[in-house]
Design a protein around this motif. Sequence first.
Motif, PDB file in Angstrom:
ATOM      1  N   ASP A 287      -1.214  11.210  -4.289  1.00 60.51           N
ATOM      2  CA  ASP A 287       0.051  10.957  -3.695  1.00 60.51           C
ATOM      3  C   ASP A 287      -0.477  10.836  -2.171  1.00 60.51           C
ATOM      4  OD1 ASP A 287       2.522  11.140  -5.911  1.00 60.51           O
ATOM      5  OD2 ASP A 287       3.364  12.351  -5.286  1.00 60.51           O
ATOM      6  N   ASN A 288       0.189   9.407  -1.716  1.00 61.52           N
ATOM      7  CA  ASN A 288      -0.615   9.271  -0.772  1.00 61.52           C
ATOM      8  C   ASN A 288       0.726  10.359   0.211  1.00 61.52           C
ATOM      9  OD1 ASN A 288      -2.750   7.901  -0.681  1.00 61.52           O
ATOM     10  ND2 ASN A 288      -1.525   5.744  -1.668  1.00 61.52           N
ATOM     11  N   VAL A 289       0.175  10.875   1.428  1.00 62.97           N
ATOM     12  CA  VAL A 289       1.042  11.143   2.164  1.00 62.97           C
ATOM     13  C   VAL A 289       1.029  11.508   3.323  1.00 62.97           C
ATOM     14  CG1 VAL A 289       2.101  14.005   3.208  1.00 62.97           C
ATOM     15  CG2 VAL A 289       1.294  13.993   0.377  1.00 62.97           C
TER      16      VAL A 289
ATOM     17  N   LEU B 171       2.018   3.318  11.973  1.00 64.59           N
ATOM     18  CA  LEU B 171       2.620   3.684  11.061  1.00 64.59           C
ATOM     19  C   LEU B 171       3.152   2.399  10.821  1.00 64.59           C
ATOM     20  CD1 LEU B 171       4.099   5.431   8.807  1.00 64.59           C
ATOM     21  CD2 LEU B 171       6.082   5.942  10.863  1.00 64.59           C
ATOM     22  N   LYS B 172       3.640   2.072  11.447  1.00 63.51           N
ATOM     23  CA  LYS B 172       4.382  -0.106  10.257  1.00 63.51           C
ATOM     24  C   LYS B 172       3.156  -0.565   9.429  1.00 63.51           C
ATOM     25  CE  LYS B 172       6.857  -4.061  11.856  1.00 63.51           C
ATOM     26  NZ  LYS B 172       7.133  -4.241  13.184  1.00 63.51           N
ATOM     27  N   GLU B 173       2.009  -0.689  10.299  1.00 61.23           N
ATOM     28  CA  GLU B 173       0.665  -1.368  10.231  1.00 61.23           C
ATOM     29  C   GLU B 173       0.544  -0.227   8.786  1.00 61.23           C
ATOM     30  OE1 GLU B 173      -1.958  -1.635  13.176  1.00 61.23           O
ATOM     31  OE2 GLU B 173      -1.047  -2.609  14.350  1.00 61.23           O
ATOM     32  N   ILE B 174      -0.447   0.492   8.699  1.00 58.60           N
ATOM     33  CA  ILE B 174      -0.555   1.400   7.715  1.00 58.60           C
ATOM     34  C   ILE B 174       0.209   1.124   6.717  1.00 58.60           C
ATOM     35  CG2 ILE B 174      -0.587   4.078   6.854  1.00 58.60           C
ATOM     36  CD1 ILE B 174      -1.402   4.933   9.717  1.00 58.60           C
ATOM     37  N   LEU B 175       1.817   1.223   6.747  1.00 60.84           N
ATOM     38  CA  LEU B 175       2.836   1.230   5.602  1.00 60.84           C
ATOM     39  C   LEU B 175       2.895  -0.089   4.665  1.00 60.84           C
ATOM     40  CD1 LEU B 175       5.637   2.779   7.535  1.00 60.84           C
ATOM     41  CD2 LEU B 175       4.694   3.274   5.072  1.00 60.84           C
TER      42      LEU B 175
ATOM     43  N   ARG C   3       0.960  -1.872   3.644  1.00 59.66           N
ATOM     44  CA  ARG C   3      -0.018  -2.336   2.601  1.00 59.66           C
ATOM     45  C   ARG C   3       1.186  -1.661   1.221  1.00 59.66           C
ATOM     46  NH1 ARG C   3      -4.059   3.614   3.820  1.00 59.66           N
ATOM     47  NH2 ARG C   3      -4.347   2.710   6.804  1.00 59.66           N
ATOM     48  N   TRP C   4       1.981  -1.233   2.036  1.00 63.27           N
ATOM     49  CA  TRP C   4       2.698  -1.632   0.485  1.00 63.27           C
ATOM     50  C   TRP C   4       4.174  -2.730   0.497  1.00 63.27           C
ATOM     51  CZ3 TRP C   4       0.280   3.112   2.364  1.00 63.27           C
ATOM     52  CH2 TRP C   4      -0.543   3.747   1.402  1.00 63.27           C
TER      53      TRP C   4
ATOM     54  N   GLU D 222       3.243   4.338  -9.601  1.00 62.55           N
ATOM     55  CA  GLU D 222       1.744   3.286  -9.662  1.00 62.55           C
ATOM     56  C   GLU D 222       1.781   2.796  -8.722  1.00 62.55           C
ATOM     57  OE1 GLU D 222       4.738   0.290 -11.386  1.00 62.55           O
ATOM     58  OE2 GLU D 222       4.507   2.620 -11.124  1.00 62.55           O
ATOM     59  N   SER D 223       2.163   3.020  -7.664  1.00 57.54           N
ATOM     60  CA  SER D 223       1.983   2.138  -6.373  1.00 57.54           C
ATOM     61  C   SER D 223       1.149   2.940  -5.643  1.00 57.54           C
ATOM     62  CB  SER D 223       2.925   1.087  -5.765  1.00 57.54           C
ATOM     63  OG  SER D 223       4.390   1.883  -4.949  1.00 57.54           O
ATOM     64  N   LYS D 224       1.422   4.038  -5.939  1.00 65.89           N
ATOM     65  CA  LYS D 224       1.258   5.399  -4.935  1.00 65.89           C
ATOM     66  C   LYS D 224       1.804   4.511  -3.951  1.00 65.89           C
ATOM     67  CE  LYS D 224      -0.845   7.688  -8.156  1.00 65.89           C
ATOM     68  NZ  LYS D 224      -0.039   9.085  -8.114  1.00 65.89           N
TER      69      LYS D 224
END
Length: 426
Positions: free
Chosen positions: A133-135, A171-175, A177-178, A187-189
Amino acid sequence: MNYARFLTAVSAARQISPIRAMTDLLMRSPPSTISLAGGAPNPDTFPFKSARVTVSDGSTIEIDESLMKKALQYSASPGIAELISWLKNLQKSLHNPPTLTYSPEKGQMDMCITTGSQEGLAKIFEMLVDPGDNVLLDTPAYSGILAALKPLGCNLIGLPTDQFGIIPQALKEILSRWEPEDAIRPESKCPKILYTVPNGGNPTGASLTTERKEEIYQLAQKYDLIIIEDDPYYFLQFNKPWAPSFLSMDIDGRVIRADSMSKILSSGLRLGFITGPKPFIERLVLHIQASTLHTSTFTQIMALQLLEKWGQEGFLNHIDGVIHFYRTQRDAMLNSANKWLSGLAEWHSPAGGMFLWMKINGVQDTHKLIMLKAISNEVLLVPGSAFNIDSAEPSSYVRASYSLSSPEKMDQGLQRLASLIIEEIK
């Protein structure tokens, strides 16, 4: 919310302990009930008969023989009912969670007592985090949390912070990615949880503003994140009014909040309490049933006696005294830092907590400076690398605590640190 999708396979498989359920049932039974079911020891065989504890104002708390028998016995896994009730009323007064009136399946606010908030947090992670998992978590991070998370085999994604905590744009930029719809595709993690210390964080002393909390909560809604609000320094905020908590904003039932009595009553009592959606609290209690059984009954009884004696007003008056002490300590350390470290280090004034986070100018890695030279010169600090996700990654920061030392000792300590920095950068 679909709470089941957040649970690990281990947490989802937990079942009620029949013996623990019988204990809880006995607690709710009338005194006339004849129980031949329990395997609890007879308290008449215990050597402790009564206790008297003197409080700082000179008054006393009495634990008579009858109450002592209860204090030394097994108790319900969620916590003593009277203490739960007192703390729920406190949460209502301080945070007024929107979820108070929700149905259980919609995330109704519930609570359990834990052996310090650290136990609760470790169990929360085991409930929600699967290998791979990505935390998301604010960084630098408290080393105790890293120790709880790393063995779970998850990927820790550090969120950039400044003196006001997590930077929402980062945080917005990191998220980004999805896609938001990835949240329901395992499966998208796509991250499921975001962990943060919103006030006086350890080690940085950072405190989130109301505006940032609102932005973060909106992103949590968009990506269906659970926010783990670890707030051990909530009662050590120096400036009033205090910023509203994530719990107070939680219209969805997506916040799990960890509180602690360690900084305000006693760290040795090991008394914490977890507030969150009922489906999650029920899972935590099942874990407690299979591990510690319950937090020390004696600890709970002693704290309850004090809290009932004080009432909420007396409790908050005590908090004011604690805040005054730590604010004075912070100011003393800041004065000494300005005196000895100006030009040698950079820092911001923490709005809460116990720590001053300092960047040492001209030093790329403080580990050697602190662990070898500082120790040999009789001054102890913590190198910044101890709070990195990768502890091998160098850090130019150090953490200094103003909780225990006198102003005179803090002054001497920072003078010694200044001498070492000057020697190091020559």
